[in-house]
Design a protein around this motif. Structure first.
Motif, PDB file in Angstrom:
ATOM      1  N   ARG A 244      80.122 -62.147  21.117  1.00  0.00           N
ATOM      2  CA  ARG A 244      80.815 -62.930  22.140  1.00  0.00           C
ATOM      3  C   ARG A 244      80.606 -62.352  23.528  1.00  0.00           C
ATOM      4  NH1 ARG A 244      86.058 -62.252  23.223  1.00  0.00           N
ATOM      5  NH2 ARG A 244      86.284 -61.125  21.255  1.00  0.00           N
ATOM      6  N   PHE A 245      80.597 -61.024  23.590  1.00  0.00           N
ATOM      7  CA  PHE A 245      80.300 -60.352  24.855  1.00  0.00           C
ATOM      8  C   PHE A 245      79.794 -58.952  24.532  1.00  0.00           C
ATOM      9  CE2 PHE A 245      84.563 -58.814  24.011  1.00  0.00           C
ATOM     10  CZ  PHE A 245      84.507 -57.475  24.408  1.00  0.00           C
ATOM     11  N   ALA A 246      79.057 -58.370  25.482  1.00  0.00           N
ATOM     12  CA  ALA A 246      78.553 -57.009  25.311  1.00  0.00           C
ATOM     13  C   ALA A 246      78.866 -56.194  26.557  1.00  0.00           C
ATOM     14  CB  ALA A 246      77.054 -57.015  25.053  1.00  0.00           C
ATOM     15  N   VAL A 247      79.367 -54.986  26.354  1.00  0.00           N
ATOM     16  CA  VAL A 247      79.584 -54.027  27.424  1.00  0.00           C
ATOM     17  C   VAL A 247      78.581 -52.902  27.194  1.00  0.00           C
ATOM     18  CG1 VAL A 247      81.183 -52.412  28.498  1.00  0.00           C
ATOM     19  CG2 VAL A 247      82.022 -54.598  27.617  1.00  0.00           C
ATOM     20  N   LEU A 248      77.689 -52.708  28.150  1.00  0.00           N
ATOM     21  CA  LEU A 248      76.578 -51.766  27.974  1.00  0.00           C
ATOM     22  C   LEU A 248      76.598 -50.717  29.073  1.00  0.00           C
ATOM     23  CD1 LEU A 248      73.819 -54.465  27.282  1.00  0.00           C
ATOM     24  CD2 LEU A 248      75.272 -53.290  25.597  1.00  0.00           C
ATOM     25  N   ASP A 249      76.733 -49.462  28.664  1.00  0.00           N
ATOM     26  CA  ASP A 249      76.761 -48.361  29.622  1.00  0.00           C
ATOM     27  C   ASP A 249      75.478 -47.536  29.585  1.00  0.00           C
ATOM     28  OD1 ASP A 249      78.172 -46.682  31.565  1.00  0.00           O
ATOM     29  OD2 ASP A 249      78.202 -45.170  29.979  1.00  0.00           O
ATOM     30  N   VAL A 250      74.677 -47.729  28.543  1.00  0.00           N
ATOM     31  CA  VAL A 250      73.465 -46.932  28.356  1.00  0.00           C
ATOM     32  C   VAL A 250      72.294 -47.846  28.001  1.00  0.00           C
ATOM     33  CG1 VAL A 250      74.605 -44.782  27.710  1.00  0.00           C
ATOM     34  CG2 VAL A 250      74.213 -46.528  25.981  1.00  0.00           C
ATOM     35  N   PHE A 251      71.095 -47.424  28.408  1.00  0.00           N
ATOM     36  CA  PHE A 251      69.913 -48.265  28.237  1.00  0.00           C
ATOM     37  C   PHE A 251      68.692 -47.407  27.913  1.00  0.00           C
ATOM     38  CE2 PHE A 251      72.921 -50.176  31.076  1.00  0.00           C
ATOM     39  CZ  PHE A 251      73.056 -51.468  30.577  1.00  0.00           C
ATOM     40  N   SER A 252      67.696 -48.039  27.300  1.00  0.00           N
ATOM     41  CA  SER A 252      66.469 -47.323  26.963  1.00  0.00           C
ATOM     42  C   SER A 252      65.799 -46.788  28.205  1.00  0.00           C
ATOM     43  CB  SER A 252      65.507 -48.243  26.203  1.00  0.00           C
ATOM     44  OG  SER A 252      66.057 -48.651  24.980  1.00  0.00           O
ATOM     45  N   LEU A 262      69.233 -58.642  30.913  1.00  0.00           N
ATOM     46  CA  LEU A 262      70.645 -58.292  30.716  1.00  0.00           C
ATOM     47  C   LEU A 262      71.438 -58.345  32.016  1.00  0.00           C
ATOM     48  CD1 LEU A 262      70.188 -55.293  28.267  1.00  0.00           C
ATOM     49  CD2 LEU A 262      71.144 -57.537  27.687  1.00  0.00           C
ATOM     50  N   TRP A 263      70.779 -58.055  33.147  1.00  0.00           N
ATOM     51  CA  TRP A 263      71.469 -58.059  34.437  1.00  0.00           C
ATOM     52  C   TRP A 263      72.200 -59.370  34.703  1.00  0.00           C
ATOM     53  CZ3 TRP A 263      72.713 -54.054  37.197  1.00  0.00           C
ATOM     54  CH2 TRP A 263      71.887 -52.943  37.319  1.00  0.00           C
ATOM     55  N   SER A 264      71.556 -60.463  34.388  1.00  0.00           N
ATOM     56  CA  SER A 264      72.077 -61.775  34.796  1.00  0.00           C
ATOM     57  C   SER A 264      72.767 -62.533  33.673  1.00  0.00           C
ATOM     58  CB  SER A 264      70.937 -62.632  35.358  1.00  0.00           C
ATOM     59  OG  SER A 264      69.881 -62.761  34.407  1.00  0.00           O
ATOM     60  N   HIS A 265      72.899 -61.917  32.491  1.00  0.00           N
ATOM     61  CA  HIS A 265      73.534 -62.647  31.389  1.00  0.00           C
ATOM     62  C   HIS A 265      75.038 -62.767  31.656  1.00  0.00           C
ATOM     63  CE1 HIS A 265      74.733 -63.973  27.435  1.00  0.00           C
ATOM     64  NE2 HIS A 265      73.446 -64.143  27.137  1.00  0.00           N
ATOM     65  N   PRO A 266      75.593 -63.973  31.551  1.00  0.00           N
ATOM     66  CA  PRO A 266      77.006 -64.187  31.910  1.00  0.00           C
ATOM     67  C   PRO A 266      78.006 -63.479  30.994  1.00  0.00           C
ATOM     68  CG  PRO A 266      76.087 -66.148  30.881  1.00  0.00           C
ATOM     69  CD  PRO A 266      74.940 -65.221  31.136  1.00  0.00           C
ATOM     70  N   ARG A 267      77.579 -63.063  29.815  1.00  0.00           N
ATOM     71  CA  ARG A 267      78.515 -62.414  28.887  1.00  0.00           C
ATOM     72  C   ARG A 267      78.150 -60.950  28.625  1.00  0.00           C
ATOM     73  NH1 ARG A 267      78.140 -64.667  24.155  1.00  0.00           N
ATOM     74  NH2 ARG A 267      76.565 -66.250  24.585  1.00  0.00           N
ATOM     75  N   VAL A 268      77.452 -60.370  29.600  1.00  0.00           N
ATOM     76  CA  VAL A 268      77.108 -58.948  29.529  1.00  0.00           C
ATOM     77  C   VAL A 268      77.708 -58.226  30.726  1.00  0.00           C
ATOM     78  CG1 VAL A 268      75.245 -57.251  29.635  1.00  0.00           C
ATOM     79  CG2 VAL A 268      74.983 -59.295  28.215  1.00  0.00           C
ATOM     80  N   GLN A 269      78.395 -57.140  30.454  1.00  0.00           N
ATOM     81  CA  GLN A 269      78.938 -56.275  31.511  1.00  0.00           C
ATOM     82  C   GLN A 269      78.122 -54.990  31.518  1.00  0.00           C
ATOM     83  OE1 GLN A 269      82.033 -56.605  33.652  1.00  0.00           O
ATOM     84  NE2 GLN A 269      80.738 -55.056  34.633  1.00  0.00           N
ATOM     85  N   ILE A 270      77.529 -54.653  32.660  1.00  0.00           N
ATOM     86  CA  ILE A 270      76.685 -53.472  32.789  1.00  0.00           C
ATOM     87  C   ILE A 270      77.372 -52.424  33.662  1.00  0.00           C
ATOM     88  CG2 ILE A 270      74.542 -52.594  33.831  1.00  0.00           C
ATOM     89  CD1 ILE A 270      73.208 -55.207  32.940  1.00  0.00           C
ATOM     90  N   THR A 271      77.381 -51.193  33.176  1.00  0.00           N
ATOM     91  CA  THR A 271      77.837 -50.066  33.997  1.00  0.00           C
ATOM     92  C   THR A 271      76.726 -49.004  33.978  1.00  0.00           C
ATOM     93  OG1 THR A 271      79.011 -49.086  32.103  1.00  0.00           O
ATOM     94  CG2 THR A 271      80.287 -50.483  33.594  1.00  0.00           C
ATOM     95  N   PRO A 272      76.589 -48.222  35.054  1.00  0.00           N
ATOM     96  CA  PRO A 272      75.456 -47.304  35.203  1.00  0.00           C
ATOM     97  C   PRO A 272      75.660 -45.927  34.568  1.00  0.00           C
ATOM     98  CG  PRO A 272      76.699 -47.349  37.229  1.00  0.00           C
ATOM     99  CD  PRO A 272      77.372 -48.336  36.306  1.00  0.00           C
ATOM    100  N   HIS A 273      75.854 -45.904  33.253  1.00  0.00           N
ATOM    101  CA  HIS A 273      75.993 -44.669  32.478  1.00  0.00           C
ATOM    102  C   HIS A 273      77.126 -43.800  33.055  1.00  0.00           C
ATOM    103  CE1 HIS A 273      73.531 -41.881  29.657  1.00  0.00           C
ATOM    104  NE2 HIS A 273      74.815 -41.594  29.577  1.00  0.00           N
ATOM    105  N   VAL A 274      78.308 -44.377  33.070  1.00  0.00           N
ATOM    106  CA  VAL A 274      79.463 -43.693  33.662  1.00  0.00           C
ATOM    107  C   VAL A 274      80.630 -43.532  32.698  1.00  0.00           C
ATOM    108  CG1 VAL A 274      78.916 -44.409  36.017  1.00  0.00           C
ATOM    109  CG2 VAL A 274      80.379 -45.873  34.593  1.00  0.00           C
ATOM    110  N   SER A 275      80.460 -43.932  31.439  1.00  0.00           N
ATOM    111  CA  SER A 275      81.599 -43.868  30.517  1.00  0.00           C
ATOM    112  C   SER A 275      82.020 -42.434  30.215  1.00  0.00           C
ATOM    113  CB  SER A 275      81.267 -44.601  29.208  1.00  0.00           C
ATOM    114  OG  SER A 275      80.169 -43.997  28.550  1.00  0.00           O
ATOM    115  N   ALA A 276      81.106 -41.483  30.373  1.00  0.00           N
ATOM    116  CA  ALA A 276      81.446 -40.076  30.136  1.00  0.00           C
ATOM    117  C   ALA A 276      80.650 -39.200  31.098  1.00  0.00           C
ATOM    118  CB  ALA A 276      81.155 -39.681  28.696  1.00  0.00           C
TER     119      ALA A 276
END
Length: 310
Positions: A244-252, A262-276
């Motif tokens: 239904r939605f994806a929250v992504l903090d890390v990427f290949s 992934l940048w423009s997908h309406p159900r994807v939330q991107i953060t720049p590797h900041v969860s920890a």
């Protein structure tokens, strides 16, 4: 083990220098940014303290490597390792930070933040009932320190937290832990999936179409490693509503390339590797404690099993 010369390579090298040098004045240090690192620097050092090196280097001459992050795939993933080199990792507030990160996005979803924001923009008054977090089921991949903290925080709010690990060994705060090879039995029951797995050859593109096809309208959060997710399969699962939605903090690839879909997908939330994020204070504290334990031959709670990769 006698450690005399220590190389610290990090974007926060100046902050680390301020904290560390006065604590162990008897050691000889070099503090440098990643883009200034050379093989000669590594050859000089007894110990290397770093995390995200930009190139491949030869580490076999150092005695000890300490990762400023929780992950060590930058040193081990698809690389040969000299077993004579000690490898440790940072343990600090990562578990709490990641648990709060994941909880924030799940609460945002349950409390219908996006829905009500959209209604506000359209001046629509439509009362919808938020869901309770205690009615949810969450499956956490990885039951180590980070996974256990997620389970502790979530179970404290009444969430049914299930875990997946290689061994299937029961851990505190998990309602049940299943083995990696039998996790499919739980997938269809889950409201949310959280990945905390380290990157190894076994977990590369582990989250693929085979897993996503077992899901239905599920929230997916990745705070493990980007390469553990097949991005094409993830996009297909978002289209097919398995996710239904994806929250992504890390990427290949980090930073994430501008042309990535992934940048423009309406159900994807991107953060720049900041969860920890490792703060200079926490990074220095863990390094100094580990150095002391090594020199006093004390047990290392943050010792990495280089054969397992974590």
């Amino acid at each position: 083990m006698n450690i005399s010369t220590i190389l610290v390579v990090s974007p926060m090298y100046k902050e680390l220098q301020t904290i560390i040098e006065k604590k162990v004045p008897q050691k000889t240090f070099r503090f440098i940014p990643e883009d200034k690192l050379t093989q000669n620097d590594i050859n000089w050092a007894d110990a290397l303290v770093s995390f995200n090196l930009k190139a491949d280097y030869e580490y076999s001459n150092v005695k000890w490597i300490h990762s400023l992050g929780a992950g060590v795939d930058r040193f081990l993933y698809k690389k040969k390792w000299n077993e004579a080199v000690l490898l440790t990792r940072t343990i600090c507030s990562f578990g709490q930070r990641i648990a709060e990160y994941c909880l924030s996005y799940i609460l945002k979803d349950l409390q219908l933040h996006d829905v009500f924001q959209n209604q506000q923009e359209q001046k629509i008054w439509n009362q919808l009932t938020p869901k309770l977090v205690g009615d949810q089921s969450v499956l956490v991949y990885g039951t180590g320190e980070i996974g256990q903290m997620i389970a502790k925080v979530f179970s404290g709010l009444g969430v049914d937290v299930y875990g997946v690990s290689l061994s299937g060994q029961e851990k505190a705060y998990f309602k049940e832990v299943v083995k990696l090879d039998s996790h499919f039995s739980r997938l269809s029951e889950m409201n949310y999936i959280i990945n905390t797995l380290p990157l190894t050859e076994k977990t590369e593109k582990f989250f693929n179409g085979t897993i996503f096809n077992h899901l239905s309208n599920t929230g997916f959060i990745n705070v493990g490693r980007g390469a553990s997710v097949d991005e094409e399969a993830l996009l297909q699962a978002l289209t097919g509503k398995q996710i239904r939605f994806a929250v992504l903090d890390v990427f290949s690839q980090e930073p994430l390339p501008e042309n990535n879909l992934l940048w423009s997908h309406p159900r994807v939330q991107i953060t720049p590797h900041v969860s920890a994020v490792t703060t200079p204070q926490e990074g220095a504290a863990c390094f100094l404690e580990t150095l002391m334990n090594i020199e006093e031959n004390k047990p290392l709670k943050n010792l990495v099993d280089t054969k397992k990769g974590y």
